[in-house]
Design a protein around this motif. Structure first.
Motif, PDB file in Angstrom:
ATOM      1  N   GLU A  39      28.371 -25.818 -45.034  1.00 29.31           N
ATOM      2  CA  GLU A  39      28.892 -26.779 -46.003  1.00 29.31           C
ATOM      3  C   GLU A  39      29.191 -28.101 -45.293  1.00 29.31           C
ATOM      4  O   GLU A  39      29.938 -28.147 -44.323  1.00 29.31           O
ATOM      5  CB  GLU A  39      30.166 -26.262 -46.651  1.00 29.31           C
ATOM      6  N   THR A  41      30.616 -31.868 -46.088  1.00 27.93           N
ATOM      7  CA  THR A  41      31.312 -32.683 -47.084  1.00 27.93           C
ATOM      8  C   THR A  41      31.582 -34.064 -46.503  1.00 27.93           C
ATOM      9  O   THR A  41      31.782 -34.219 -45.305  1.00 27.93           O
ATOM     10  CB  THR A  41      32.641 -32.040 -47.535  1.00 27.93           C
ATOM     11  N   TYR A  43      33.990 -37.502 -46.976  1.00 33.22           N
ATOM     12  CA  TYR A  43      35.221 -38.042 -47.544  1.00 33.22           C
ATOM     13  C   TYR A  43      35.357 -39.508 -47.180  1.00 33.22           C
ATOM     14  O   TYR A  43      34.937 -39.934 -46.104  1.00 33.22           O
ATOM     15  CB  TYR A  43      36.453 -37.308 -46.991  1.00 33.22           C
ATOM     16  N   LEU A  52      37.025 -36.935 -51.860  1.00 31.16           N
ATOM     17  CA  LEU A  52      35.699 -36.343 -51.723  1.00 31.16           C
ATOM     18  C   LEU A  52      34.657 -37.266 -52.348  1.00 31.16           C
ATOM     19  O   LEU A  52      34.799 -37.687 -53.492  1.00 31.16           O
ATOM     20  CB  LEU A  52      35.657 -34.972 -52.401  1.00 31.16           C
ATOM     21  N   THR A  54      30.968 -36.517 -51.698  1.00 33.92           N
ATOM     22  CA  THR A  54      29.894 -35.594 -52.047  1.00 33.92           C
ATOM     23  C   THR A  54      29.909 -34.418 -51.080  1.00 33.92           C
ATOM     24  O   THR A  54      30.543 -34.481 -50.029  1.00 33.92           O
ATOM     25  CB  THR A  54      28.508 -36.303 -52.017  1.00 33.92           C
ATOM     26  N   SER A  55      29.209 -33.366 -51.444  1.00 32.67           N
ATOM     27  CA  SER A  55      29.067 -32.225 -50.541  1.00 32.67           C
ATOM     28  C   SER A  55      27.657 -31.656 -50.689  1.00 32.67           C
ATOM     29  O   SER A  55      26.970 -31.913 -51.677  1.00 32.67           O
ATOM     30  CB  SER A  55      30.118 -31.156 -50.815  1.00 32.67           C
ATOM     31  N   TYR A  56      27.267 -30.877 -49.682  1.00 34.29           N
ATOM     32  CA  TYR A  56      25.902 -30.349 -49.633  1.00 34.29           C
ATOM     33  C   TYR A  56      25.920 -29.099 -48.764  1.00 34.29           C
ATOM     34  O   TYR A  56      26.676 -29.026 -47.797  1.00 34.29           O
ATOM     35  CB  TYR A  56      24.976 -31.411 -49.010  1.00 34.29           C
ATOM     36  N   ARG A  80      34.516 -27.056 -43.134  1.00 37.53           N
ATOM     37  CA  ARG A  80      35.969 -27.282 -43.189  1.00 37.53           C
ATOM     38  C   ARG A  80      36.640 -27.211 -41.820  1.00 37.53           C
ATOM     39  O   ARG A  80      37.849 -27.058 -41.736  1.00 37.53           O
ATOM     40  CB  ARG A  80      36.633 -26.307 -44.154  1.00 37.53           C
TER      41      ARG A  80
END
Length: 103
Positions: A39, A41, A43, A52, A54-56, A80
């Motif tokens: 993951e 992300t 920020y 936030l 975007t995330s991928y 994370r």
């Protein structure tokens, strides 16, 4: 209709796409291999704290792609755990350095 186009075109002209790779390091051989499903992300810091963008999740090749990111300073977070401060420039495509994740 023309007004809508004129409003959105400048915002896209000042956005870039980010591309990078996450590799895991094998604990015994120290050989890197693609981190499938990591993951990633992104920020941005606001006056109210991190927000936030975007995330991928990385693909089988460990690659991630973040689209239409405005120039500025961001924090890139992997699983994370790992945090990297990056600067996004006003260019069509920005390659980020590979990330090695040791477990």
């Amino acid at each position: 209709c023309l007004i809508v186009v004129l409003i959105f075109i400048p915002s896209l002209a000042f956005a870039t796409n980010l591309r990078g790779m996450v590799d895991l390091v094998h604990p015994y051989s120290n050989a890197p291999f693609p981190a499938r499903g990591a993951e990633v992300t992104l920020y941005v810091q606001t006056q109210n704290g991190p927000m936030l963008v975007t995330s991928y999740f990385t693909g089988g090749d460990g690659m991630y792609y973040l689209q239409n990111i405005r120039p500025g300073n961001y924090t890139l977070v992997v699983n994370r755990v790992l945090r990297f401060f990056i600067t996004v420039y006003n260019i069509p495509l920005q390659d980020l350095p590979p990330i090695l994740f040791r477990y």
